[in-house]
Write an enzyme that holds these catalytic residues in place. Structure first.
Site, PDB file in Angstrom:
ATOM      1  N   SER A  49      17.054  20.869   5.749  1.00 38.71           N
ATOM      2  CA  SER A  49      17.248  20.121   6.993  1.00 38.71           C
ATOM      3  C   SER A  49      17.634  18.681   6.687  1.00 38.71           C
ATOM      4  O   SER A  49      17.372  18.167   5.596  1.00 38.71           O
ATOM      5  CB  SER A  49      15.962  20.184   7.826  1.00 38.71           C
ATOM      6  N   GLU A  55      17.680  14.636   8.209  1.00 36.27           N
ATOM      7  CA  GLU A  55      17.134  13.682   9.189  1.00 36.27           C
ATOM      8  C   GLU A  55      18.084  12.494   9.362  1.00 36.27           C
ATOM      9  O   GLU A  55      18.637  11.974   8.392  1.00 36.27           O
ATOM     10  CB  GLU A  55      15.761  13.192   8.713  1.00 36.27           C
ATOM     11  N   ASP A  84       5.110   3.926  14.072  1.00 35.20           N
ATOM     12  CA  ASP A  84       4.782   2.664  13.398  1.00 35.20           C
ATOM     13  C   ASP A  84       4.592   1.579  14.433  1.00 35.20           C
ATOM     14  O   ASP A  84       5.406   1.449  15.345  1.00 35.20           O
ATOM     15  CB  ASP A  84       5.909   2.276  12.438  1.00 35.20           C
ATOM     16  N   HIS A 104      13.800  18.594   3.015  1.00 37.94           N
ATOM     17  CA  HIS A 104      14.213  17.835   4.204  1.00 37.94           C
ATOM     18  C   HIS A 104      14.805  16.522   3.685  1.00 37.94           C
ATOM     19  O   HIS A 104      14.101  15.744   3.041  1.00 37.94           O
ATOM     20  CB  HIS A 104      12.984  17.574   5.090  1.00 37.94           C
TER      21      HIS A 104
HETATM   22  P1  FAD Z   1      -1.550   9.884  12.544  1.00 35.80           P
HETATM   23  O1  FAD Z   1      -1.666  11.253  11.990  1.00 35.80           O
HETATM   24  O2  FAD Z   1      -2.102   9.628  13.893  1.00 35.80           O
HETATM   25  O3  FAD Z   1      -2.235   8.872  11.501  1.00 35.80           O
HETATM   26  C1  FAD Z   1      -2.154   7.471  11.708  1.00 35.80           C
HETATM   27  C2  FAD Z   1      -3.267   6.796  10.905  1.00 35.80           C
HETATM   28  O4  FAD Z   1      -4.519   7.109  11.509  1.00 35.80           O
HETATM   29  C3  FAD Z   1      -3.375   7.277   9.455  1.00 35.80           C
HETATM   30  O5  FAD Z   1      -3.833   6.218   8.658  1.00 35.80           O
HETATM   31  C4  FAD Z   1      -4.423   8.374   9.533  1.00 35.80           C
HETATM   32  O6  FAD Z   1      -5.073   8.520   8.288  1.00 35.80           O
HETATM   33  C5  FAD Z   1      -5.359   7.826  10.610  1.00 35.80           C
HETATM   34  N1  FAD Z   1      -5.952   8.903  11.415  1.00 35.80           N
HETATM   35  C6  FAD Z   1      -5.374  10.042  11.818  1.00 35.80           C
HETATM   36  N2  FAD Z   1      -6.222  10.769  12.555  1.00 35.80           N
HETATM   37  C7  FAD Z   1      -7.382  10.046  12.620  1.00 35.80           C
HETATM   38  C8  FAD Z   1      -8.633  10.260  13.238  1.00 35.80           C
HETATM   39  N3  FAD Z   1      -8.890  11.376  13.910  1.00 35.80           N
HETATM   40  N4  FAD Z   1      -9.589   9.289  13.110  1.00 35.80           N
HETATM   41  C9  FAD Z   1      -9.342   8.165  12.410  1.00 35.80           C
HETATM   42  N5  FAD Z   1      -8.167   7.909  11.789  1.00 35.80           N
HETATM   43  C10 FAD Z   1      -7.192   8.854  11.898  1.00 35.80           C
HETATM   44  N6  FAD Z   1       7.841   6.538  12.919  1.00 35.80           N
HETATM   45  C11 FAD Z   1       8.519   6.210  14.055  1.00 35.80           C
HETATM   46  O7  FAD Z   1       8.187   5.210  14.703  1.00 35.80           O
HETATM   47  N7  FAD Z   1       9.569   6.994  14.493  1.00 35.80           N
HETATM   48  C12 FAD Z   1       9.970   8.119  13.838  1.00 35.80           C
HETATM   49  O8  FAD Z   1      10.895   8.798  14.255  1.00 35.80           O
HETATM   50  C13 FAD Z   1       9.274   8.474  12.627  1.00 35.80           C
HETATM   51  N8  FAD Z   1       9.612   9.589  11.935  1.00 35.80           N
HETATM   52  C14 FAD Z   1       8.895   9.931  10.806  1.00 35.80           C
HETATM   53  C15 FAD Z   1       9.224  11.122  10.119  1.00 35.80           C
HETATM   54  C16 FAD Z   1       8.529  11.503   8.978  1.00 35.80           C
HETATM   55  C17 FAD Z   1       8.895  12.789   8.276  1.00 35.80           C
HETATM   56  C18 FAD Z   1       7.484  10.675   8.490  1.00 35.80           C
HETATM   57  C19 FAD Z   1       6.733  11.057   7.243  1.00 35.80           C
HETATM   58  C20 FAD Z   1       7.130   9.499   9.161  1.00 35.80           C
HETATM   59  C21 FAD Z   1       7.828   9.123  10.331  1.00 35.80           C
HETATM   60  N9  FAD Z   1       7.500   7.971  11.058  1.00 35.80           N
HETATM   61  C22 FAD Z   1       8.197   7.639  12.199  1.00 35.80           C
HETATM   62  C23 FAD Z   1       6.434   7.077  10.583  1.00 35.80           C
HETATM   63  C24 FAD Z   1       5.061   7.423  11.188  1.00 35.80           C
HETATM   64  O9  FAD Z   1       5.084   7.320  12.588  1.00 35.80           O
HETATM   65  C25 FAD Z   1       4.063   6.404  10.596  1.00 35.80           C
HETATM   66  O10 FAD Z   1       3.909   6.617   9.219  1.00 35.80           O
HETATM   67  C26 FAD Z   1       2.725   6.313  11.300  1.00 35.80           C
HETATM   68  O11 FAD Z   1       2.054   5.157  10.792  1.00 35.80           O
HETATM   69  C27 FAD Z   1       1.810   7.512  11.045  1.00 35.80           C
HETATM   70  O12 FAD Z   1       2.144   8.525  11.890  1.00 35.80           O
HETATM   71  P2  FAD Z   1       1.309   9.904  11.943  1.00 35.80           P
HETATM   72  O13 FAD Z   1       1.975  10.737  12.945  1.00 35.80           O
HETATM   73  O14 FAD Z   1       1.093  10.430  10.589  1.00 35.80           O
HETATM   74  O15 FAD Z   1      -0.076   9.339  12.546  1.00 35.80           O
END
Ligand code: FAD
Length: 290
Positions: A17, A19, A111, A271
């Site tokens: 895939s 991105e 982010d 990916h």
């Molecule tokens: P989460 O899983 O919610 O984690 C965020 C933080 O909270 C982590 O430190 C985690 O350890 C902690 N956490 C999670 N669950 C809990 C809980 N229950 N209690 C306490 N702490 C917790 N960003 C964008 O803005 N736009 C995009 O399109 C985008 N695409 C991405 C694509 C990929 C493949 C990747 C790897 C990253 C992408 N990102 C994007 C970046 C991503 O949004 C950031 O890295 C963000 O900081 C973490 O997102 P997450 O969904 O993993 O968050």
């Protein structure tokens, strides 16, 4: 209906895939179509388009994903973030996706905006990605949901074990596969897969690959992500700094070796972070042993 990635995963042992990041200008958007027009000939299993929640870009990911699906006939995953949105806004975006036949979502926390040190969720919004998955799942089963994974641990996570447990929370909430953050040491990926297996995560962990095109940009990019650059990568690319042609050649060679080792070690596909350019990814893709 456009194919769900979950159905593609059932059918194929490996998926490939590409991105694309959300373009910042009309020219960037125009160029992006040229890039996809080239990469579509490699027959990717799916494409994905990133999301930015700032006001100027609201709706743009949905528009581009819709156009990709219409023009290229390839399932295209819509990234969606909690950051910057209320729950009501997220529901409205999800409604729009459904209307446009967009059934594949990469659910993310997102982010925080640049310069924000202590991020607080939007009032009436969501704090973590697993809550977005719960929101999507509380509606119906129309969507296939993927999530982000961090082989080196997320930058804000206290340690890798805790990070893995949070990843499991996302799978338990209904996510069906994982796409990883970029990494350059395959031991990080294989260690991550093992860690997740030990705690009962059995979904596919698809490695995210960034072919290197520019040493300085790589330093800045990895610093912003909190990603480690192994000494070997410095040793290869630092002496080539400023020499675009030599960096390109070394970038292809490094990525091909990295991809081959991942596939030989059992990775369920690749990916590619294309940075919206076709050429390098195309070269790498054509040279790997798929
Ligand atoms: P989460 O899983 O919610 O984690 C965020 C933080 O909270 C982590 O430190 C985690 O350890 C902690 N956490 C999670 N669950 C809990 C809980 N229950 N209690 C306490 N702490 C917790 N960003 C964008 O803005 N736009 C995009 O399109 C985008 N695409 C991405 C694509 C990929 C493949 C990747 C790897 C990253 C992408 N990102 C994007 C970046 C991503 O949004 C950031 O890295 C963000 O900081 C973490 O997102 P997450 O969904 O993993 O968050």
């Amino acid at each position: 209906m456009m194919r769900k990635i979950s159905d593609v995963l059932k059918e194929k042992e490996r998926t490939y895939s590409f991105e694309f990041f959300l373009p910042r200008t009309p020219k960037g958007r125009n160029d992006l179509y040229g890039t996809v027009d080239v990469l579509k000939d490699l027959k990717p299993d799916f494409l994905s388009v990133t999301y930015r929640a700032d006001q100027a870009n609201r709706g743009l990911t949905t528009e581009i994903v819709d156009e990709f699906q219409e023009s290229f006939g390839i399932p295209t995953m819509h990234h969606l973030t909690c950051v910057g949105h209320t729950e009501a806004e997220l529901n409205a975006i999800i409604d729009k996706m459904r209307e446009k036949n967009i059934c594949n979502i990469l659910a993310l926390r997102g982010d925080p905006p640049q310069g924000v040190e202590h991020w607080e969720p939007t009032p009436g919004g969501l704090e973590y990605c697993y809550q977005l998955i719960e929101l999507i799942r509380s509606r119906d089963d129309f969507f296939t949901i993927g999530v982000a994974g961090f082989p080196e641990g997320h930058i804000d996570s206290p340690d890798k074990e805790t990070d893995s447990r949070y990843l499991k929370t996302k799978i338990d909430a209904g996510a069906e596969f994982v796409i990883t953050q970029l990494f350059f040491d395959n031991r990080d990926y294989f260690g991550y897969v093992e860690r997740l297996k030990r705690i009962g995560v059995s979904v596919r962990i698809i490695p995210g690959i960034l072919p290197v095109t520019d040493y300085r940009k790589l330093l800045r990019f990895c610093q912003s992500l909190g990603s480690n650059i192994p000494q070997r990568v410095h040793d290869i690319f630092k002496p080539l700094d400023g020499d675009a042609e030599a960096t390109y050649k070394a970038g292809v060679q490094f990525a091909v070796e990295q991809c081959n080792e991942l596939l030989e070690g059992g990775a369920p596909g690749l990916h590619f972070y294309t940075l919206n350019k076709a050429d390098l990814v195309q070269r790498v893709f054509e040279e790997i042993k798929r």
